[in-house]
Design a protein around this motif. Structure first.
Motif, PDB file in Angstrom:
ATOM      1  N   THR A  17      36.373 -84.237   0.986  1.00  0.00           N
ATOM      2  CA  THR A  17      37.467 -84.295   1.965  1.00  0.00           C
ATOM      3  C   THR A  17      38.595 -85.182   1.473  1.00  0.00           C
ATOM      4  O   THR A  17      39.771 -84.920   1.762  1.00  0.00           O
TER       5      THR A  17
ATOM      6  N   LYS B 115      26.770 -90.784   9.828  1.00  0.00           N
ATOM      7  CA  LYS B 115      27.651 -90.161   8.841  1.00  0.00           C
ATOM      8  C   LYS B 115      29.051 -89.999   9.424  1.00  0.00           C
ATOM      9  O   LYS B 115      29.225 -89.564  10.568  1.00  0.00           O
TER      10      LYS B 115
ATOM     11  N   VAL C 229      38.416 -85.192  10.054  1.00  0.00           N
ATOM     12  CA  VAL C 229      38.930 -83.869  10.389  1.00  0.00           C
ATOM     13  C   VAL C 229      40.452 -83.926  10.312  1.00  0.00           C
ATOM     14  O   VAL C 229      41.082 -84.714  11.033  1.00  0.00           O
TER      15      VAL C 229
ATOM     16  N   TYR D  70      32.792 -88.351   9.248  1.00  0.00           N
ATOM     17  CA  TYR D  70      33.534 -87.178   8.792  1.00  0.00           C
ATOM     18  C   TYR D  70      34.989 -87.316   9.224  1.00  0.00           C
ATOM     19  O   TYR D  70      35.275 -87.836  10.314  1.00  0.00           O
TER      20      TYR D  70
ATOM     21  N   PRO E  12      33.958 -91.269   3.883  1.00  0.00           N
ATOM     22  CA  PRO E  12      33.494 -90.021   4.499  1.00  0.00           C
ATOM     23  C   PRO E  12      32.187 -89.547   3.866  1.00  0.00           C
ATOM     24  O   PRO E  12      31.968 -89.715   2.662  1.00  0.00           O
ATOM     25  N   ALA E  13      31.320 -88.942   4.677  1.00  0.00           N
ATOM     26  CA  ALA E  13      30.072 -88.394   4.159  1.00  0.00           C
ATOM     27  C   ALA E  13      30.342 -87.250   3.190  1.00  0.00           C
ATOM     28  O   ALA E  13      29.623 -87.078   2.206  1.00  0.00           O
ATOM     29  N   ASP E  14      31.382 -86.489   3.455  1.00  0.00           N
ATOM     30  CA  ASP E  14      31.797 -85.412   2.554  1.00  0.00           C
ATOM     31  C   ASP E  14      32.948 -85.936   1.693  1.00  0.00           C
ATOM     32  O   ASP E  14      34.097 -85.958   2.109  1.00  0.00           O
TER      33      ASP E  14
ATOM     34  N   THR F 213      28.493 -88.780  13.199  1.00  0.00           N
ATOM     35  CA  THR F 213      27.295 -88.000  13.514  1.00  0.00           C
ATOM     36  C   THR F 213      26.063 -88.866  13.283  1.00  0.00           C
ATOM     37  O   THR F 213      25.885 -89.408  12.180  1.00  0.00           O
TER      38      THR F 213
ATOM     39  N   THR G 155      27.123 -86.211  18.067  1.00  0.00           N
ATOM     40  CA  THR G 155      28.456 -86.298  17.459  1.00  0.00           C
ATOM     41  C   THR G 155      29.423 -86.972  18.420  1.00  0.00           C
ATOM     42  O   THR G 155      29.491 -86.604  19.600  1.00  0.00           O
TER      43      THR G 155
END
Length: 224
Positions: A138, A215, A219, A217, A133-135, A153, A164
């Protein structure tokens, strides 16, 4: 002169049985030996209370831990509650890595370890796909079994407009990296978050190439 009376009826009835036993004594002896061997094997597998020894966690074990003898203890369980894939010996577990956190006393099965057991119970054709993950923060929110949507993204938002795309929805997390721990997944960077999800084969290609496209992500979702 003494006269001999009629033969005892009990002796008369016992004679055919004696002859039968003598005639088949080798077969009878072999059957008795087989019965004794069966009892001996059962005694090795079960104690006097009718339980079977299985391997369990001797302490709380974090995900990604390489198992040693210190992590394991023997528990006695009745055969009727014994998991089908429970380990009954310590040797197959040594050097294996756990795919999910273990609580003290948890019985070790194939699904607790990194490997084919991770996909146990999933639909046929399901594959395990590693994602970064880019973040990275998380990753700390995830746990095995948590469902996630994978979002890609592209574009930088300045020169190129961001786009996205939801690559897949409701994928269960199989494994995640743990900061500061020796990683269990090939090529995993201890400083970078890594998540392994279970995906249907039709989504596998897009997920596997997502990192080079933009990127990624994750959720968190409750599914449904």
């Amino acid at each position: 002169m003494r006269t001999t009376g009629p033969p005892d009826r009990r002796t008369t009835r016992a004679l055919p049985l004696r002859r039968l036993v003598l005639r088949h004594r080798r077969l009878i002896a072999a059957l008795l030996l087989c019965a004794a061997a069966g009892v001996g094997v059962e005694a090795l597998l079960q104690d006097s209370n009718g339980t079977t020894p299985v391997m369990a966690a001797a302490m709380d074990v974090p995900v990604g831990t390489v198992l040693t003898k210190d992590h394991l203890v023997t528990r006695q369980l009745p055969p009727e509650v014994l998991p089908a894939t429970a380990f009954v010996a310590v040797e197959p577990l040594l050097g294996q890595r756990v795919a999910a956190p273990l609580r003290k006393g948890d019985v070790l099965t194939d699904t607790a370890l990194l490997g084919a057991g991770l996909l146990a119970g999933t639909p046929p054709g399901t594959v395990a796909v590693p994602l970064r993950p880019a973040d990275e923060s998380t990753v700390q929110l995830l746990a095995p079994g948590q469902l996630v949507d994978v979002v890609l993204t592209t574009g930088n938002g300045y020169d190129v407009a961001a786009d996205t795309t939801v690559l897949a929805s409701g994928l269960p997390v199989l494994w995640k990296s743990v900061a500061g721990a020796e990683q269990a997944w090939p090529g995993a960077d201890p400083q970078a978050g890594l998540v392994v999800v279970a995906a249907p084969p039709e989504d596998a290609a897009a997920l596997a190439g997502s990192a080079s496209s933009g990127k990624v992500y994750l959720v968190l979702t409750g599914g449904g």
